[in-house]
Scaffold this motif. Structure first.
Motif, PDB file in Angstrom:
ATOM      1  N   PHE A 265       3.252   3.701  15.416  1.00 27.35           N
ATOM      2  CA  PHE A 265       3.841   3.566  14.086  1.00 27.35           C
ATOM      3  C   PHE A 265       4.066   2.083  13.764  1.00 27.35           C
ATOM      4  O   PHE A 265       3.785   1.629  12.652  1.00 27.35           O
ATOM      5  CB  PHE A 265       5.179   4.307  14.014  1.00 27.35           C
ATOM      6  CG  PHE A 265       5.094   5.799  14.215  1.00 27.35           C
ATOM      7  CD1 PHE A 265       3.880   6.466  14.166  1.00 27.35           C
ATOM      8  CD2 PHE A 265       6.235   6.541  14.458  1.00 27.35           C
ATOM      9  CE1 PHE A 265       3.801   7.840  14.351  1.00 27.35           C
ATOM     10  CE2 PHE A 265       6.174   7.910  14.638  1.00 27.35           C
ATOM     11  CZ  PHE A 265       4.955   8.565  14.586  1.00 27.35           C
ATOM     12  N   THR A 266       4.587   1.345  14.743  1.00 30.69           N
ATOM     13  CA  THR A 266       4.850  -0.080  14.551  1.00 30.69           C
ATOM     14  C   THR A 266       3.573  -0.838  14.219  1.00 30.69           C
ATOM     15  O   THR A 266       3.578  -1.782  13.419  1.00 30.69           O
ATOM     16  CB  THR A 266       5.498  -0.676  15.815  1.00 30.69           C
ATOM     17  OG1 THR A 266       6.730   0.012  16.084  1.00 30.69           O
ATOM     18  CG2 THR A 266       5.784  -2.159  15.643  1.00 30.69           C
ATOM     19  N   SER A 267       2.453  -0.410  14.822  1.00 31.56           N
ATOM     20  CA  SER A 267       1.188  -1.121  14.611  1.00 31.56           C
ATOM     21  C   SER A 267       0.734  -1.068  13.161  1.00 31.56           C
ATOM     22  O   SER A 267      -0.102  -1.867  12.741  1.00 31.56           O
ATOM     23  CB  SER A 267       0.099  -0.523  15.511  1.00 31.56           C
ATOM     24  OG  SER A 267      -0.437   0.679  14.971  1.00 31.56           O
ATOM     25  N   ARG A 268       1.274  -0.138  12.391  1.00 26.82           N
ATOM     26  CA  ARG A 268       0.846   0.026  10.998  1.00 26.82           C
ATOM     27  C   ARG A 268       1.731  -0.739  10.022  1.00 26.82           C
ATOM     28  O   ARG A 268       1.564  -0.627   8.807  1.00 26.82           O
ATOM     29  CB  ARG A 268       0.845   1.516  10.637  1.00 26.82           C
ATOM     30  CG  ARG A 268      -0.040   2.338  11.556  1.00 26.82           C
ATOM     31  CD  ARG A 268       0.183   3.821  11.377  1.00 26.82           C
ATOM     32  NE  ARG A 268      -0.170   4.540  12.602  1.00 26.82           N
ATOM     33  CZ  ARG A 268       0.117   5.811  12.827  1.00 26.82           C
ATOM     34  NH1 ARG A 268       0.755   6.512  11.917  1.00 26.82           N
ATOM     35  NH2 ARG A 268      -0.228   6.377  13.966  1.00 26.82           N
ATOM     36  N   GLN A 269       2.688  -1.508  10.543  1.00 23.65           N
ATOM     37  CA  GLN A 269       3.603  -2.248   9.681  1.00 23.65           C
ATOM     38  C   GLN A 269       3.202  -3.716   9.605  1.00 23.65           C
ATOM     39  O   GLN A 269       2.980  -4.359  10.632  1.00 23.65           O
ATOM     40  CB  GLN A 269       5.034  -2.148  10.214  1.00 23.65           C
ATOM     41  CG  GLN A 269       5.612  -0.733  10.167  1.00 23.65           C
ATOM     42  CD  GLN A 269       7.027  -0.689  10.703  1.00 23.65           C
ATOM     43  OE1 GLN A 269       7.293  -1.212  11.778  1.00 23.65           O
ATOM     44  NE2 GLN A 269       7.923  -0.079   9.957  1.00 23.65           N
ATOM     45  N   GLU A 270       3.117  -4.223   8.398  1.00 24.38           N
ATOM     46  CA  GLU A 270       2.884  -5.656   8.228  1.00 24.38           C
ATOM     47  C   GLU A 270       4.121  -6.424   8.677  1.00 24.38           C
ATOM     48  O   GLU A 270       4.039  -7.447   9.342  1.00 24.38           O
ATOM     49  CB  GLU A 270       2.568  -5.960   6.762  1.00 24.38           C
ATOM     50  CG  GLU A 270       2.186  -7.404   6.494  1.00 24.38           C
ATOM     51  CD  GLU A 270       0.854  -7.762   7.129  1.00 24.38           C
ATOM     52  OE1 GLU A 270       0.768  -8.861   7.704  1.00 24.38           O
ATOM     53  OE2 GLU A 270      -0.082  -6.948   7.070  1.00 24.38           O
ATOM     54  N   ASN A 271       5.278  -5.910   8.282  1.00 27.52           N
ATOM     55  CA  ASN A 271       6.558  -6.458   8.725  1.00 27.52           C
ATOM     56  C   ASN A 271       7.485  -5.275   8.982  1.00 27.52           C
ATOM     57  O   ASN A 271       7.410  -4.259   8.308  1.00 27.52           O
ATOM     58  CB  ASN A 271       7.176  -7.371   7.655  1.00 27.52           C
ATOM     59  CG  ASN A 271       6.295  -8.545   7.333  1.00 27.52           C
ATOM     60  OD1 ASN A 271       6.120  -9.437   8.145  1.00 27.52           O
ATOM     61  ND2 ASN A 271       5.712  -8.531   6.135  1.00 27.52           N
ATOM     62  N   SER A 272       8.364  -5.404   9.946  1.00 28.78           N
ATOM     63  CA  SER A 272       9.228  -4.297  10.332  1.00 28.78           C
ATOM     64  C   SER A 272      10.548  -4.329   9.566  1.00 28.78           C
ATOM     65  O   SER A 272      11.354  -5.250   9.756  1.00 28.78           O
ATOM     66  CB  SER A 272       9.520  -4.363  11.832  1.00 28.78           C
ATOM     67  OG  SER A 272      10.551  -3.457  12.173  1.00 28.78           O
ATOM     68  N   PRO A 273      10.812  -3.342   8.717  1.00 28.65           N
ATOM     69  CA  PRO A 273      12.112  -3.285   8.039  1.00 28.65           C
ATOM     70  C   PRO A 273      13.268  -3.209   9.031  1.00 28.65           C
ATOM     71  O   PRO A 273      14.351  -3.748   8.767  1.00 28.65           O
ATOM     72  CB  PRO A 273      12.012  -2.007   7.197  1.00 28.65           C
ATOM     73  CG  PRO A 273      10.546  -1.823   6.959  1.00 28.65           C
ATOM     74  CD  PRO A 273       9.898  -2.286   8.230  1.00 28.65           C
ATOM     75  N   GLN A 274      13.058  -2.545  10.173  1.00 33.35           N
ATOM     76  CA  GLN A 274      14.113  -2.464  11.182  1.00 33.35           C
ATOM     77  C   GLN A 274      14.497  -3.856  11.678  1.00 33.35           C
ATOM     78  O   GLN A 274      15.683  -4.201  11.759  1.00 33.35           O
ATOM     79  CB  GLN A 274      13.645  -1.622  12.367  1.00 33.35           C
ATOM     80  CG  GLN A 274      13.374  -0.164  12.048  1.00 33.35           C
ATOM     81  CD  GLN A 274      12.847   0.586  13.255  1.00 33.35           C
ATOM     82  OE1 GLN A 274      13.142   0.230  14.393  1.00 33.35           O
ATOM     83  NE2 GLN A 274      12.060   1.625  13.019  1.00 33.35           N
ATOM     84  N   MET A 275      13.478  -4.644  12.027  1.00 33.27           N
ATOM     85  CA  MET A 275      13.765  -5.968  12.573  1.00 33.27           C
ATOM     86  C   MET A 275      14.281  -6.919  11.491  1.00 33.27           C
ATOM     87  O   MET A 275      15.048  -7.846  11.782  1.00 33.27           O
ATOM     88  CB  MET A 275      12.518  -6.536  13.249  1.00 33.27           C
ATOM     89  CG  MET A 275      12.020  -5.697  14.424  1.00 33.27           C
ATOM     90  SD  MET A 275      13.329  -5.202  15.591  1.00 33.27           S
ATOM     91  CE  MET A 275      13.889  -6.798  16.195  1.00 33.27           C
TER      92      MET A 275
END
Length: 331
Positions: A265-275
């Motif tokens: 799932f993380t691999s599909r994020q340009e930037n992580s809203p969580q982080m």
């Protein structure tokens, strides 16, 4: 043995070739007329002698359900259908119950082996009545790898057990792949290691981590030594999610699978809203620096040609302003 085979893609087409090479009479149907032996499902059924056997090898979900429903109207009492795709195990009993009303038997079969199965054989996991599995054993024996039957085939249990076993198999696969991937990145990141491909190759014989997946990792590194140019974007086909759902339902801890699935799932994020949220919170409670897009060390290093991430990682694109949030999937 004569059998109909619906779906002649990467898996189904190779399975047809392997079965024909073993002397079986296979009538294949595919929407692509160039590779099909029949014009439609009705034509396929008409080419088979009763009692018929039909193997369905199409995408899971509605394509499989719709195909089985259509076959139910065309087949006769005593015929049998095998669902050899990656259907969710909960679909199997519903299909079996529906077919029973027509007097048609049902077996579910998880199939592993990918594009290499044509030559190496397929790992098979079946669910269904003993008499139905035995009836199809000539087909199973032709598809499985050479050697003892129990080393490439299992009658796992009742209807649904075959796809359940395949689901768990794929969950294990997620974890194994991720472990190799973590090892790859760590080796690439350490400056004293000069031959990462050689390390993986050396592990392929005699070590406790040897496996066919490891052999495939070696092959991938032969083709692209540092995996340069390969996007980190990684999809999932559903079995990992289903396995994790079952783990939750049965209170079985599966942290390795969960971590591997969430990494995709993380691999599909340009930037992580969580982080982004964590960075903002650290700024709020501790006065820590909250960096803006473009100020991150790896972006600055990329501009200067000095990466501060794993040497295996592609430099981030800094040609335009980054947009917060996850990338949208195209599937």
């Amino acid at each position: 043995m004569q059998m109909g085979l619906i779906g002649l893609g990467k898996m189904g087409g190779n399975m047809r070739d392997r079965l024909k090479a073993a002397g079986h009479d296979i009538v294949g149907y595919d929407r692509n007329p160039d590779i099909s032996d029949a014009t439609d499902l009705r034509d396929l059924v008409s080419k088979l002698d009763a009692p018929r056997a039909v193997w369905v090898m199409v995408p899971a979900g509605d394509p499989t359900r719709d195909t089985i429903k259509s076959l139910a109207e065309l087949l006769d009492e005593g015929d049998i259908i095998v669902d050899g795709g990656n259907s969710k195990f909960t679909d199997d009993q519903a299909n079996a119950d529906m077919l029973k009303e027509h007097g048609v038997e049902f077996v579910d079969c998880g199939v592993s082996g990918g594009i290499w199965g044509k030559d190496n054989g397929y790992g098979l996991m079946c669910g269904g009545a003993e008499k139905n599995v035995e009836r199809l054993m000539p087909i199973f024996d032709a598809l499985r790898p050479e050697g003892p039957r129990e080393e490439g085939f299992v009658h796992a249990g009742e209807v649904g057990a075959g796809h359940y076993a395949k689901m768990v198999h794929n969950g294990i696969e997620y974890g194994m792949m991720h472990a190799y991937a973590e090892g790859f990145e760590l080796l690439e990141a350490k400056d004293i290691v000069k031959d990462v491909e050689g390390c993986f190759r050396a592990w392929s014989r005699g070590t406790v981590v040897r496996s066919w997946l490891l052999d495939l990792m070696v092959k991938a590194l032969e083709e692209t030594p540092h995996l340069e140019g390969i996007s980190e974007y990684s999809t999932d086909s559903g079995e990992g999610r289903w396995t994790l759902e079952e783990a939750i339902n049965l209170a079985v801890p599966m942290p390795v699978l969960a971590s591997a699935l969430f990494a995709r799932f993380t691999s599909r994020q340009e930037n992580s809203p969580q982080m982004q949220a964590i960075a903002a919170l650290r700024g709020q409670f501790g006065g820590h620096e909250v960096m803006q897009f473009g100020d991150e060390p790896y972006r600055k290093a990329a501009k200067e040609g000095q990466a501060e991430v794993s040497p295996a990682a592609e430099k981030k694109d800094t040609s335009g302003e980054a947009t917060p949030g996850a990338k949208k999937s195209d599937n």
